[in-house]
Design a protein around this motif. Structure first.
Motif, mmCIF file in Angstrom:
data_model
loop_
_atom_site.group_PDB
_atom_site.id
_atom_site.type_symbol
_atom_site.label_atom_id
_atom_site.label_comp_id
_atom_site.label_asym_id
_atom_site.label_seq_id
_atom_site.Cartn_x
_atom_site.Cartn_y
_atom_site.Cartn_z
ATOM 1 N N GLY A 174 0.812 -1.215 0.000
ATOM 2 C CA GLY A 174 0.000 0.000 0.000
ATOM 3 C C GLY A 174 0.843 1.262 0.000
ATOM 4 N N LEU A 175 1.923 1.263 0.767
ATOM 5 C CA LEU A 175 2.814 2.422 0.802
ATOM 6 C C LEU A 175 3.451 2.650 -0.563
ATOM 7 C CD1 LEU A 175 4.585 1.878 4.247
ATOM 8 C CD2 LEU A 175 2.995 3.728 3.658
ATOM 9 N N ARG A 176 3.894 1.575 -1.181
ATOM 10 C CA ARG A 176 4.518 1.714 -2.499
ATOM 11 C C ARG A 176 3.532 2.288 -3.513
ATOM 12 N NH1 ARG A 176 5.823 -3.612 -4.476
ATOM 13 N NH2 ARG A 176 6.456 -2.403 -6.319
ATOM 14 N N LYS A 177 2.308 1.810 -3.496
ATOM 15 C CA LYS A 177 1.336 2.261 -4.490
ATOM 16 C C LYS A 177 0.794 3.650 -4.176
ATOM 17 C CE LYS A 177 1.797 -1.338 -6.962
ATOM 18 N NZ LYS A 177 2.528 -1.209 -8.246
ATOM 19 N N ALA A 178 0.690 3.981 -2.907
ATOM 20 C CA ALA A 178 0.095 5.272 -2.530
ATOM 21 C C ALA A 178 1.069 6.436 -2.663
ATOM 22 C CB ALA A 178 -0.428 5.204 -1.092
ATOM 23 N N LEU A 179 2.359 6.178 -2.425
ATOM 24 C CA LEU A 179 3.310 7.283 -2.305
ATOM 25 C C LEU A 179 4.049 7.632 -3.586
ATOM 26 C CD1 LEU A 179 4.943 6.433 1.157
ATOM 27 C CD2 LEU A 179 3.023 7.962 0.682
ATOM 28 N N VAL A 180 4.242 6.667 -4.476
ATOM 29 C CA VAL A 180 5.182 6.913 -5.576
ATOM 30 C C VAL A 180 4.567 7.622 -6.783
ATOM 31 C CG1 VAL A 180 6.635 4.969 -4.917
ATOM 32 C CG2 VAL A 180 4.806 4.627 -6.582
ATOM 33 N N GLU A 181 3.239 7.679 -6.874
ATOM 34 C CA GLU A 181 2.593 8.366 -7.989
ATOM 35 C C GLU A 181 1.996 9.676 -7.487
ATOM 36 O OE1 GLU A 181 2.850 7.502 -10.986
ATOM 37 O OE2 GLU A 181 3.606 5.445 -10.783
ATOM 38 N N ASN B 32 20.441 31.727 -19.775
ATOM 39 C CA ASN B 32 21.405 30.856 -20.444
ATOM 40 C C ASN B 32 21.725 29.633 -19.593
ATOM 41 O OD1 ASN B 32 21.641 32.462 -22.722
ATOM 42 N ND2 ASN B 32 23.261 33.732 -21.808
ATOM 43 N N ARG B 33 21.715 29.833 -18.275
ATOM 44 C CA ARG B 33 21.980 28.728 -17.364
ATOM 45 C C ARG B 33 20.667 28.003 -17.082
ATOM 46 N NH1 ARG B 33 25.214 30.412 -12.181
ATOM 47 N NH2 ARG B 33 25.393 28.118 -12.085
ATOM 48 N N ARG B 34 20.656 26.680 -17.308
ATOM 49 C CA ARG B 34 19.426 25.898 -17.128
ATOM 50 C C ARG B 34 19.722 24.660 -16.292
ATOM 51 N NH1 ARG B 34 18.128 23.655 -21.923
ATOM 52 N NH2 ARG B 34 20.171 24.162 -22.761
ATOM 53 N N MET B 35 18.798 24.365 -15.401
ATOM 54 C CA MET B 35 18.891 23.172 -14.559
ATOM 55 C C MET B 35 17.535 22.496 -14.488
ATOM 56 S SD MET B 35 21.267 24.542 -11.395
ATOM 57 C CE MET B 35 22.849 25.358 -11.720
ATOM 58 N N LEU B 36 17.557 21.201 -14.224
ATOM 59 C CA LEU B 36 16.330 20.436 -14.005
ATOM 60 C C LEU B 36 16.082 20.288 -12.519
ATOM 61 C CD1 LEU B 36 16.669 17.448 -16.515
ATOM 62 C CD2 LEU B 36 15.070 19.364 -16.685
ATOM 63 N N VAL B 37 14.821 20.208 -12.134
ATOM 64 C CA VAL B 37 14.473 19.907 -10.752
ATOM 65 C C VAL B 37 13.691 18.600 -10.725
ATOM 66 C CG1 VAL B 37 12.302 21.237 -10.782
ATOM 67 C CG2 VAL B 37 13.469 20.786 -8.609
ATOM 68 N N LEU B 38 14.011 17.747 -9.780
ATOM 69 C CA LEU B 38 13.219 16.536 -9.554
ATOM 70 C C LEU B 38 12.037 16.931 -8.679
ATOM 71 C CD1 LEU B 38 12.722 13.489 -9.672
ATOM 72 C CD2 LEU B 38 14.285 13.225 -7.738
ATOM 73 N N GLU B 39 10.846 16.885 -9.238
ATOM 74 C CA GLU B 39 9.666 17.345 -8.503
ATOM 75 C C GLU B 39 9.394 16.505 -7.262
ATOM 76 O OE1 GLU B 39 7.846 19.926 -8.877
ATOM 77 O OE2 GLU B 39 8.034 20.638 -10.938
ATOM 78 N N GLY B 40 9.677 15.212 -7.335
ATOM 79 C CA GLY B 40 9.402 14.341 -6.205
ATOM 80 C C GLY B 40 8.001 13.764 -6.261
ATOM 81 N N CYS B 41 7.743 12.773 -5.398
ATOM 82 C CA CYS B 41 6.431 12.119 -5.451
ATOM 83 C C CYS B 41 5.466 12.653 -4.393
ATOM 84 C CB CYS B 41 6.579 10.602 -5.345
ATOM 85 S SG CYS B 41 7.769 10.026 -4.146
ATOM 86 N N VAL B 42 5.931 12.891 -3.160
ATOM 87 C CA VAL B 42 5.008 13.385 -2.131
ATOM 88 C C VAL B 42 5.139 14.887 -1.898
ATOM 89 C CG1 VAL B 42 4.960 11.151 -0.971
ATOM 90 C CG2 VAL B 42 6.570 12.885 -0.196
ATOM 91 N N GLY C 189 12.745 6.346 -6.974
ATOM 92 C CA GLY C 189 12.897 4.906 -6.834
ATOM 93 C C GLY C 189 13.210 4.455 -5.420
ATOM 94 N N ALA C 190 13.466 5.401 -4.515
ATOM 95 C CA ALA C 190 13.896 5.041 -3.166
ATOM 96 C C ALA C 190 12.833 4.283 -2.387
ATOM 97 C CB ALA C 190 14.310 6.299 -2.402
ATOM 98 N N ILE C 191 11.571 4.674 -2.519
ATOM 99 C CA ILE C 191 10.523 4.016 -1.737
ATOM 100 C C ILE C 191 10.416 2.548 -2.105
ATOM 101 C CG2 ILE C 191 8.027 3.931 -1.337
ATOM 102 C CD1 ILE C 191 8.007 6.984 -1.516
ATOM 103 N N ASP C 192 10.340 2.253 -3.401
ATOM 104 C CA ASP C 192 10.309 0.858 -3.835
ATOM 105 C C ASP C 192 11.550 0.114 -3.360
ATOM 106 O OD1 ASP C 192 7.877 0.628 -5.274
ATOM 107 O OD2 ASP C 192 8.745 1.714 -6.951
ATOM 108 N N TYR C 193 12.699 0.707 -3.604
ATOM 109 C CA TYR C 193 13.968 0.027 -3.337
ATOM 110 C C TYR C 193 14.103 -0.326 -1.860
ATOM 111 C CZ TYR C 193 18.840 -1.185 -4.275
ATOM 112 O OH TYR C 193 20.023 -1.862 -4.441
#
Length: 419
Positions: free
Chosen positions: A122-129, A171-181, A214-218
């Protein structure tokens, strides 16, 4: 530490890795001195040295060995994976790698009850999406008054956004990891990071196809599912890397610590090994970006009195202890002294849900230390810590970049922000 693995066993990659880690341990016991669960429980098996012996016995034994029991599993489950022991260890034992191997093996050997399997699934399915999590969170917030007291603390009030400013083209560009929760629990965090970096001439944007790190699953022993999420993120980020983004920024230190290990965890994948190493090299916690910049350009004159809780994933995993405090000090904020700042708050990913009694005791002890200097607010660098500490309903807890952003919007020369 001497090991006794057969040649046949050593042909298995996870046993070879365990053998390498075990042999680096000199069983000195320094690690127990800084282990939060050993300090609480006083049981050798609830400290790193004892757990290492349990895992050695487990991995060296045969599948039909009846000495491997649920008791071993219990002591491994109680570990926070805070990696405080790694900071303390004079021999450089990579305990967290051994723990992942040991937990997977003990689960394979003794299994789990139907209740435990249901909770973890349940934690894996509820938190990662993110969308699913936000829908469940909204439902919980609606019916929060009807929830039992123990559950109310896990359901934070609705979070507001301070008003997102469209990123300026730089000119300077970076990506941000939005995260799941984090987008559901603290949507203003990444918005604040975007505004602050915009002032510094850096455009921060996300890759829509990227998801959970991927940390929650792992860490819930669905390791292959975690690796699939790593591969999906690499595929999502790679076109932007080809276009020249400087870094992949994480505002949640837990995600950052995990992404920085993509290279190790996919090292045996011929299709992704090289890309994973490159991704890990590009992964930066937000503080790593800010500390290299001319902070005077922010025109921030912070005057709030803050206590900083340094997440384990920031100080022990990423080795960035003191970095946020230094940036906040440069910006004029007053920081209180926090005793035992190396200790875990008890959040530790899903630990506060799977081990609620220990997590609550650790949280309350940490809050006592953080509040001793009478701060106006507590700030941290990880959404898990923020939510867990906030659950006590005591001093306000926020991400540190929100405090910087708030000072930015009220600072002199504010017109520079919209220039």
């Amino acid at each position: 530490m001497q090991t006794n693995f057969s040649d046949e066993a050593l042909r298995q990659p996870h046993i070879r890795e365990a053998d390498r880690v075990l042999r680096s341990c000199v069983h000195c016991g320094f690690c127990n001195a800084t282990c939060p669960t050993y300090q609480l429980l006083g049981d050798e098996r609830d400290g790193p040295r004892g757990r290492i012996y349990l895992m050695k016995e487990l991995l060296e034994s045969r599948d039909d060995d009846d000495q491997v029991t649920h008791e071993t599993q219990t002591h491994l489950d109680r570990c926070l994976s805070c990696r405080n022991c790694e900071t303390t260890c004079p021999s450089g034992v990579e305990y967290h790698k051994l723990l992942d191997i040991g937990r997977a093996e003990v689960d394979r050997r003794v299994g789990r009850s139907a209740k435990e399997r249901a909770l973890r699934y349940g934690l894996r399915k509820a938190l990662v999406e993110p969308r699913r999590f936000q829908a469940l969170l909204a439902l919980g917030q609606t019916f929060r008054p009807l929830a039992p007291t123990s559950l109310k603390a896990k359901i934070p009030p609705r979070a507001s956004r301070a008003g997102r400013t469209a990123p300026t083209t730089h000119n300077r560009r970076m990506l941000v990891l939005e995260g799941c929760v984090q987008p559901g629990l603290s949507p203003n965090t990444n918005d604040a990071a975007t505004r602050v970096l915009d002032r510094l001439g850096i455009a921060l944007s996300s890759a829509p196809a990227a998801g959970c790190c991927g940390a929650i699953d792992y860490h819930l022993n669905a390791q292959e599912a975690g690796r699939e999420r790593m591969r999906a993120n690499i595929d999502a980020w790679w076109p932007y890397i080809d276009q020249g983004v400087e870094a992949i920024v994480q505002t949640a230190s837990g995600c950052g610590a995990f992404v920085k290990e993509y290279g190790d965890m996919l090292a045996d994948d011929p299709r992704y090994a090289d890309k994973a190493r490159h991704i890990s090299a590009l992964a930066k916690d937000l503080v790593e970006i800010l500390r290299e910049e001319d902070l005077e350009a922010l025109a921030v004159h912070g005057d709030a009195r803050l206590a900083f809780h340094c997440p384990c994933t920031l100080q022990h995993a990423q080795k960035l202890g003191g970095a946020v405090e230094s940036v906040l000090g440069r910006l004029g904020f007053s920081l209180t002294t926090v005793r035992d700042g190396h200790l875990c708050c008890g959040s530790a990913g899903t630990y506060s849900i799977t081990q609620p009694a220990l997590a609550t005791q650790l949280r309350d002890d940490r809050l006592d230390a953080l509040e001793a200097g009478q701060p106006e607010q507590i700030v941290t660098a990880n959404i898990g810590c923020q939510t867990h500490l906030s659950g006590a309903g005591r001093t306000t807890v926020r991400h540190w970049i929100e405090v910087v952003d708030e000072a930015l919007t009220t600072a002199p020369n504010n017109e520079a922000r919209t220039a």
